[in-house]
Design a protein around this motif. Sequence first.
Motif, short mmCIF file in Angstrom:
data_model
loop_
_atom_site.label_atom_id
_atom_site.label_comp_id
_atom_site.label_asym_id
_atom_site.label_seq_id
_atom_site.Cartn_x
_atom_site.Cartn_y
_atom_site.Cartn_z
N CYS A 161 30.40 36.62 45.84
CA CYS A 161 29.62 37.81 46.18
C CYS A 161 29.33 38.68 44.96
CB CYS A 161 30.37 38.66 47.20
SG CYS A 161 30.80 37.75 48.68
N CYS B 55 35.13 33.53 45.92
CA CYS B 55 34.19 34.56 46.36
C CYS B 55 33.06 34.56 45.35
CB CYS B 55 34.87 35.92 46.38
SG CYS B 55 33.70 37.29 46.45
N CYS C 67 30.56 36.14 52.87
CA CYS C 67 31.38 35.80 51.71
C CYS C 67 31.95 34.39 51.91
CB CYS C 67 32.52 36.81 51.58
SG CYS C 67 33.73 36.35 50.33
N CYS D 187 31.24 42.88 48.95
CA CYS D 187 32.32 42.37 49.78
C CYS D 187 33.63 42.96 49.31
CB CYS D 187 32.33 40.85 49.84
SG CYS D 187 33.44 40.04 48.71
ZN ZN Z 1 33.33 37.84 48.62
#
Ligand code: ZN
Length: 152
Positions: free
Chosen positions: A136, A134, A92, A141
């Motif tokens: 992701c 982030c 991440c 995550c």
């Molecule tokens: Zn993340």
Amino acid sequence: MNPKIDSKITDSEWEVMRVVWAQDKVTSKEIIEVLQQKKDWKPATTKTFIGRLVKKGMLHTETEGKRYIYSANLNESKFIKGILDETFDNICGKEVGNTIVSLISKATLSFKDIEKMEKALEMKKKDAVEEVPCTCVPGQCKCKDHNCSSGH
Ligand SMILES: [Zn+2]
């Protein structure tokens, strides 16, 4: 460079590559000798790994009389960089900084290394962001469930 290189190799194949990278051009006999000492591998075992690396395009083969000479199609620093890029792609974005810090903490470094890092960090300050986003996929995550920015 050969575009068809499959650089996903096993730890055993990596051992073989290290011998090739260290010596540029090697015969299977030379690879076998090094790995017999280090890993206690039988010649047939080492030959199997060499064969797989040739198939993957990691090793280039040429013949010199009756002998096969092996050389690397991908150099060591490019290979390492590829592995690191791939690893960091799986982290991440929010965790990349922490991961780098822990790598640095564990490493034995020279004054020169540290000087280079200080310069790199100084450059990084110029395009630093307030908070790393982030990126992701949800479910891959913990950022989506927890508030990562509050630190952990
Ligand atoms: Zn993340």
